[in-house]
Design a protein around this motif. Sequence first.
Motif, PDB file in Angstrom:
ATOM      1  N   LYS A  87       3.293  13.973   2.874  1.00  0.00           N
ATOM      2  CA  LYS A  87       3.213  13.056   4.014  1.00  0.00           C
ATOM      3  C   LYS A  87       3.341  11.595   3.599  1.00  0.00           C
ATOM      4  CE  LYS A  87      -1.866  12.838   4.188  1.00  0.00           C
ATOM      5  NZ  LYS A  87      -3.054  13.042   5.048  1.00  0.00           N
ATOM      6  N   ASP A  88       2.846  11.235   2.409  1.00  0.00           N
ATOM      7  CA  ASP A  88       2.928   9.838   1.988  1.00  0.00           C
ATOM      8  C   ASP A  88       4.344   9.435   1.610  1.00  0.00           C
ATOM      9  OD1 ASP A  88       0.300   9.090   2.405  1.00  0.00           O
ATOM     10  OD2 ASP A  88      -0.360   9.785   0.439  1.00  0.00           O
TER      11      ASP A  88
ATOM     12  N   ALA B 192       0.818  -1.212   0.000  1.00  0.00           N
ATOM     13  CA  ALA B 192       0.000   0.000   0.000  1.00  0.00           C
ATOM     14  C   ALA B 192       0.850   1.259   0.000  1.00  0.00           C
ATOM     15  CB  ALA B 192      -0.932  -0.004   1.215  1.00  0.00           C
ATOM     16  N   GLU B 193       2.041   1.207   0.617  1.00  0.00           N
ATOM     17  CA  GLU B 193       2.940   2.365   0.609  1.00  0.00           C
ATOM     18  C   GLU B 193       3.310   2.721  -0.828  1.00  0.00           C
ATOM     19  OE1 GLU B 193       5.489   1.539   4.718  1.00  0.00           O
ATOM     20  OE2 GLU B 193       6.132   0.650   2.805  1.00  0.00           O
ATOM     21  N   TRP B 194       3.632   1.704  -1.618  1.00  0.00           N
ATOM     22  CA  TRP B 194       4.015   1.936  -3.016  1.00  0.00           C
ATOM     23  C   TRP B 194       2.828   2.487  -3.805  1.00  0.00           C
ATOM     24  CZ3 TRP B 194       8.027   2.637  -6.037  1.00  0.00           C
ATOM     25  CH2 TRP B 194       7.877   2.498  -7.424  1.00  0.00           C
ATOM     26  N   ARG B 195       1.646   1.959  -3.565  1.00  0.00           N
ATOM     27  CA  ARG B 195       0.475   2.438  -4.297  1.00  0.00           C
ATOM     28  C   ARG B 195       0.187   3.908  -3.963  1.00  0.00           C
ATOM     29  NH1 ARG B 195      -0.985  -2.904  -3.085  1.00  0.00           N
ATOM     30  NH2 ARG B 195      -2.182  -2.318  -1.220  1.00  0.00           N
ATOM     31  N   ARG B 196       0.381   4.284  -2.710  1.00  0.00           N
ATOM     32  CA  ARG B 196       0.189   5.704  -2.351  1.00  0.00           C
ATOM     33  C   ARG B 196       1.249   6.580  -3.015  1.00  0.00           C
ATOM     34  NH1 ARG B 196      -1.401   3.464   2.779  1.00  0.00           N
ATOM     35  NH2 ARG B 196       0.767   3.554   3.522  1.00  0.00           N
ATOM     36  N   ALA B 197       2.483   6.088  -3.073  1.00  0.00           N
ATOM     37  CA  ALA B 197       3.546   6.854  -3.733  1.00  0.00           C
ATOM     38  C   ALA B 197       3.251   7.016  -5.221  1.00  0.00           C
ATOM     39  CB  ALA B 197       4.894   6.168  -3.522  1.00  0.00           C
ATOM     40  N   GLU B 198       2.730   5.967  -5.839  1.00  0.00           N
ATOM     41  CA  GLU B 198       2.417   6.032  -7.276  1.00  0.00           C
ATOM     42  C   GLU B 198       1.310   7.046  -7.572  1.00  0.00           C
ATOM     43  OE1 GLU B 198       3.290   2.346 -10.017  1.00  0.00           O
ATOM     44  OE2 GLU B 198       1.737   1.875  -8.547  1.00  0.00           O
ATOM     45  N   ALA B 199       0.471   7.332  -6.583  1.00  0.00           N
ATOM     46  CA  ALA B 199      -0.631   8.266  -6.800  1.00  0.00           C
ATOM     47  C   ALA B 199      -0.164   9.719  -6.806  1.00  0.00           C
ATOM     48  CB  ALA B 199      -1.698   8.078  -5.724  1.00  0.00           C
ATOM     49  N   LEU B 200       1.063   9.983  -6.343  1.00  0.00           N
ATOM     50  CA  LEU B 200       1.601  11.345  -6.321  1.00  0.00           C
ATOM     51  C   LEU B 200       2.256  11.675  -7.660  1.00  0.00           C
ATOM     52  CD1 LEU B 200       3.250  11.285  -2.781  1.00  0.00           C
ATOM     53  CD2 LEU B 200       1.054  12.306  -3.415  1.00  0.00           C
TER      54      LEU B 200
END
Length: 239
Positions: free
Chosen positions: A123-124, A90-98
């Motif tokens: 923050k992510d 999930a950390e990677w998916r949040r980073a990809e959304a930026l």
Amino acid sequence: MNSEATPVKDSPFRPERSDRDTAPQFVLPLVVRIERAAPPARTDALETAARAVLVLLSDERSQGGGEWAQAVRDWQDARIRKVVRRARGAEWRRAEALPGITVTGETAEVRVFPPVPLDGWPKDLARLQVSGTDLDDPQPPAAPAPGGPVLWMSPEVEMSAGKAMAQAGHGAQLAWWELSGEERAAWRDSGFALSVRTAAPDRWRELTASGLPVVRDAGFTEIAPGSCTVVADHPALRR
């Protein structure tokens, strides 16, 4: 050109304090995907990080009046800092959304983001860990492609994979700055083909005296200020 001998005294990679230290400080965030079951190979991660820096620098959003151009200019006006953090799931998916660019190697995925203030990370990204990026090569890397660009790592300085990824990015950036517009375009058209290898001790001494761009680390983390970490050996710079 050796970066220590550059006629621009205020080089972003020199360890001495300079006017660059009084400018607002920015950092280029890179995030490497490290899943527990399938971590990337170390050399591939280094090469992918170096290409990610080049892709960011060459992107139209970083040029002229592009949406990232001012951030890139502010970053390059100060110290050229890069920080590599790790993410999975999930950390990677949040980073990809930026906003950013994901660059993929054989085993590695690295996402590069436009520069941010040193104390102003999204923050992510801020919550991601810097430690834990110790990677290995399952097999010794093959010899680099003949005649191709090589970022030679120092055999004298031990670095974590994350630190080495940032240093490889520095080396790629120094080479990029030295190239003409036509040479940059040719490198971009090749997909920024490059190799990252550790030089043999004798070869390292030759490289650091060759006049090719040399990264001398400012000593913010892990290694002593002024340490030579990377020599950027691009065919167009072998003059």
